[in-house]
Design an enzyme around this catalytic site. Structure first.
Site, PDB file in Angstrom:
ATOM      1  N   ASP A  57      37.761  34.949  34.665  1.00  0.00           N
ATOM      2  CA  ASP A  57      39.023  35.620  34.395  1.00  0.00           C
ATOM      3  C   ASP A  57      38.838  36.449  33.132  1.00  0.00           C
ATOM      4  OD1 ASP A  57      41.984  35.152  35.651  1.00  0.00           O
ATOM      5  OD2 ASP A  57      42.114  35.856  33.579  1.00  0.00           O
ATOM      6  N   VAL A  86      35.724  42.752  35.423  1.00  0.00           N
ATOM      7  CA  VAL A  86      34.931  43.324  36.511  1.00  0.00           C
ATOM      8  C   VAL A  86      34.757  44.830  36.396  1.00  0.00           C
ATOM      9  CG1 VAL A  86      35.489  41.464  38.127  1.00  0.00           C
ATOM     10  CG2 VAL A  86      36.951  43.517  38.045  1.00  0.00           C
ATOM     11  N   TYR A 177      47.470  51.391  44.572  1.00  0.00           N
ATOM     12  CA  TYR A 177      47.100  50.049  45.026  1.00  0.00           C
ATOM     13  C   TYR A 177      46.703  50.058  46.505  1.00  0.00           C
ATOM     14  CZ  TYR A 177      47.542  44.964  45.705  1.00  0.00           C
ATOM     15  OH  TYR A 177      47.297  43.641  45.993  1.00  0.00           O
ATOM     16  N   LYS A 181      43.097  49.032  48.076  1.00  0.00           N
ATOM     17  CA  LYS A 181      42.937  47.957  49.050  1.00  0.00           C
ATOM     18  C   LYS A 181      42.390  48.475  50.382  1.00  0.00           C
ATOM     19  CE  LYS A 181      44.267  44.337  46.681  1.00  0.00           C
ATOM     20  NZ  LYS A 181      43.319  43.248  46.347  1.00  0.00           N
ATOM     21  N   ALA A 210      52.655  37.143  48.727  1.00  0.00           N
ATOM     22  CA  ALA A 210      52.464  35.748  48.324  1.00  0.00           C
ATOM     23  C   ALA A 210      52.999  35.622  46.903  1.00  0.00           C
ATOM     24  CB  ALA A 210      51.001  35.361  48.393  1.00  0.00           C
TER      25      ALA A 210
END
Length: 269
Positions: A57, A86, A177, A181, A210
């Site tokens: 993280d 990342v 976004y 994706k 979610a």
């Protein structure tokens, strides 16, 4: 009240116990601190019998707390944390090196790191666009590239990416976004064909909505309720329901799947 005005919400099902799907495997998960899908996947990995687990993280304090919580809740002691951004190639390489060393080789990589936000295209800056794509798409690419260099000589391994139904659907203020994706989906399909030559499987999940704390903080409650109401069960997914599908894809039950994008949604794409 007509039928279109009636919205029913199904009860959240009982938490599913582990079935040893990852018996003896080692697992590395990015962006797994906190209470989102990454943490749920880490917990499920331990519950599914992995022998060792490393989570990463960008938030070091939250990472330390997550490792301790996972050890306490699952009873698995071989859980390690490694900070990683990342977007930084050196940190990606350091994460892969640490995981290979601590875990004795990585069997399963779950690429969970991603960044969202809401902005209309006309108001979006280059910086906002680039940041979302760099973390969500290019970060997944960097991790996949680095991991394949270790997995290919062993001629085994599994990579599970976290995409989104927005890679298929349209939604206002989500161009950056959704583009990222959709890119994760394309990366999954193309890299899977290359990886299959070495006995490595790459697939992805594509959740709709979610609910977790970070999402609640980053999106208006009214919007979240509206999106959840469009789902067939009248509710958002629990993060562990998404993690369950990740566990399936990581397991030997998915041995003939390559380049697939599995929708974790009760709407049709």
């Amino acid at each position: 009240m007509n039928e279109s005005q009636v919205v029913t919400s199904a009860a959240v099902p009982a938490y599913v116990k582990g079935h040893r799907l990852l018996e003896g495997k080692t697992v590395l998960i990015t962006a797994a601190a906190g209470g989102g899908i990454g943490f749920a996947a880490a917990r499920r990995s331990a519950e599914e019998g992995c022998r060792a687990l490393m989570i990463s993280d960008i938030h070091e304090g939250r990472l330390v707390a997550a490792v301790e919580r996972l050890r306490s809740e699952t009873g698995l002691e071989a859980i390690y944390g490694q900070p990683c951004n990342v977007t930084n190639e050196a940190e990606v390489q350091a994460l892969i090196d640490a995981a290979e060393n601590k875990l004795g080789g990585v069997d399963v990589l779950i690429n969970n790191a991603g960044l969202g936000g809401s902005r209309r295209v006309v108001d979006m800056s280059d910086e906002e666009w680039n940041r979302v794509l760099d973390i969500t798409l290019t970060g997944t690419f960097r991790m996949t590239r680095a991991m394949l260099k270790r997995m290919q000589p062993r001629r085994r391994g599994v990579i599970v990416n976290n995409a989104s139904v927005l890679g298929w659907r349209a939604q206002k203020e989500q161009a950056h976004y959704a583009a990222a994706k959709a890119g994760v989906m394309a990366l999954t399909r193309c890299s899977a064909l290359e990886a299959a030559e070495f006995g490595i499987r790459i697939n992805a999940v594509a959740p709709s909505i979610a609910l977790h704390d970070f999402l609640r903080k980053s999106a208006p409650q009214e919007l979240l309720e509206q999106l959840a109401s469009k789902e067939a069960f009248g509710r958002a997914a629990e993060v562990w329901e998404v993690a369950n599908v990740m566990m399936f894809l990581a397991s030997d039950y998915a041995s003939y799947m390559a380049g697939e994008i599995v929708s974790v949604s009760s709407q049709h794409a």
